[in-house]
Design an enzyme around this catalytic site. Structure first.
Site, PDB file in Angstrom:
ATOM      1  N   SER A  44       7.183 -12.578  -6.269  1.00 43.76           N
ATOM      2  CA  SER A  44       7.688 -11.876  -5.013  1.00 43.76           C
ATOM      3  C   SER A  44       6.841 -12.060  -3.877  1.00 43.76           C
ATOM      4  O   SER A  44       7.156 -11.825  -2.701  1.00 43.76           O
ATOM      5  CB  SER A  44       7.663 -10.369  -5.219  1.00 43.76           C
ATOM      6  OG  SER A  44       6.751  -9.748  -5.419  1.00 43.76           O
ATOM      7  N   HIS A  83       2.820  -5.883  -2.156  1.00 50.89           N
ATOM      8  CA  HIS A  83       3.791  -6.193  -1.186  1.00 50.89           C
ATOM      9  C   HIS A  83       3.121  -6.186   0.176  1.00 50.89           C
ATOM     10  O   HIS A  83       2.041  -5.378   0.335  1.00 50.89           O
ATOM     11  CB  HIS A  83       4.909  -5.661  -1.271  1.00 50.89           C
ATOM     12  CG  HIS A  83       6.136  -6.044  -2.445  1.00 50.89           C
ATOM     13  ND1 HIS A  83       7.283  -5.468  -2.762  1.00 50.89           N
ATOM     14  CD2 HIS A  83       5.899  -7.212  -3.113  1.00 50.89           C
ATOM     15  CE1 HIS A  83       8.037  -6.196  -3.325  1.00 50.89           C
ATOM     16  NE2 HIS A  83       7.282  -7.234  -3.943  1.00 50.89           N
ATOM     17  N   ASP A 110      11.680  -2.877   0.571  1.00 51.64           N
ATOM     18  CA  ASP A 110      11.437  -2.152  -0.746  1.00 51.64           C
ATOM     19  C   ASP A 110      12.191  -1.076  -0.804  1.00 51.64           C
ATOM     20  O   ASP A 110      11.935  -0.190  -1.834  1.00 51.64           O
ATOM     21  CB  ASP A 110       9.959  -1.998  -1.193  1.00 51.64           C
ATOM     22  CG  ASP A 110       9.372  -3.461  -1.264  1.00 51.64           C
ATOM     23  OD1 ASP A 110      10.042  -4.346  -1.720  1.00 51.64           O
ATOM     24  OD2 ASP A 110       7.813  -3.516  -1.025  1.00 51.64           O
TER      25      ASP A 110
END
Length: 171
Positions: A44, A83, A110
């Protein structure tokens, strides 16, 4: 090999493991981070980080900025997430921040992850208390070893058995 030699080798291994553990905990105290090393488990965050990269974390007391890459935990989930912070709202009461994150390789933010569990319904932001640490550096692909050990448990047991044999047979 006599009993005294086996006990001596075992004690040496235990002292080495204890030293590594204490060094890890001291590093955690120095960086103000409960887990100063994290392995990236997914794609990701590509191209910034690939699966298997080891991230070095710290947790300074200053406010989190947009663009910083953070490792955070969502209540109810065991695995931390790596992230980038894409939005930040500062609240005047209690000097709190609300953060929105997104993986560089993901199409959406998210918010869906924050609300995945029933207990988190309506959660739209994460807060600094959810942050495990901020990324300060990385080693590419070094963490693939731990991923292989998790994906193939028999490999882990075989390796532990081989190391155990070497310890006891080494003179």
């Amino acid at each position: 090999m006599n009993l005294r030699q086996i006990l001596s080798n075992s004690l040496n291994v235990l002292m080495m493991l204890f030293g590594v553990f204490m060094s890890y905990k001291a590093w955690g105290l120095y960086t103000n981070c409960e887990s100063p090393l994290v392995v990236v488990l997914s794609e990701s965050m590509e191209p910034a980080f690939a699966r298997g990269d080891i991230l070095f974390l710290s947790n300074p007391k200053k406010p989190i900025d947009i663009g910083e890459i953070c490792v955070f935990k969502i209540p109810g989930r065991d695995i931390p997430i790596v992230h980038r912070v894409i939005d930040r709202h500062d609240s005047s009461k209690a000097d709190s921040q609300f953060l929105l994150t997104k993986g560089d390789n993901n199409n959406v933010d998210d918010r869906g992850l924050y609300q995945e569990l029933y207990t988190n319904r309506g959660k739209m932001w994460i807060e600094p208390k959810d942050i495990v640490g901020r990324v300060q550096g990385f080693l590419p692909y070094v963490g693939m070893f731990t991923i292989f050990m998790t994906d193939y448990p028999m490999l882990k047991y075989a390796l532990l058995g081989a190391v155990g044999l070497l310890v006891f047979l080494y003179e």
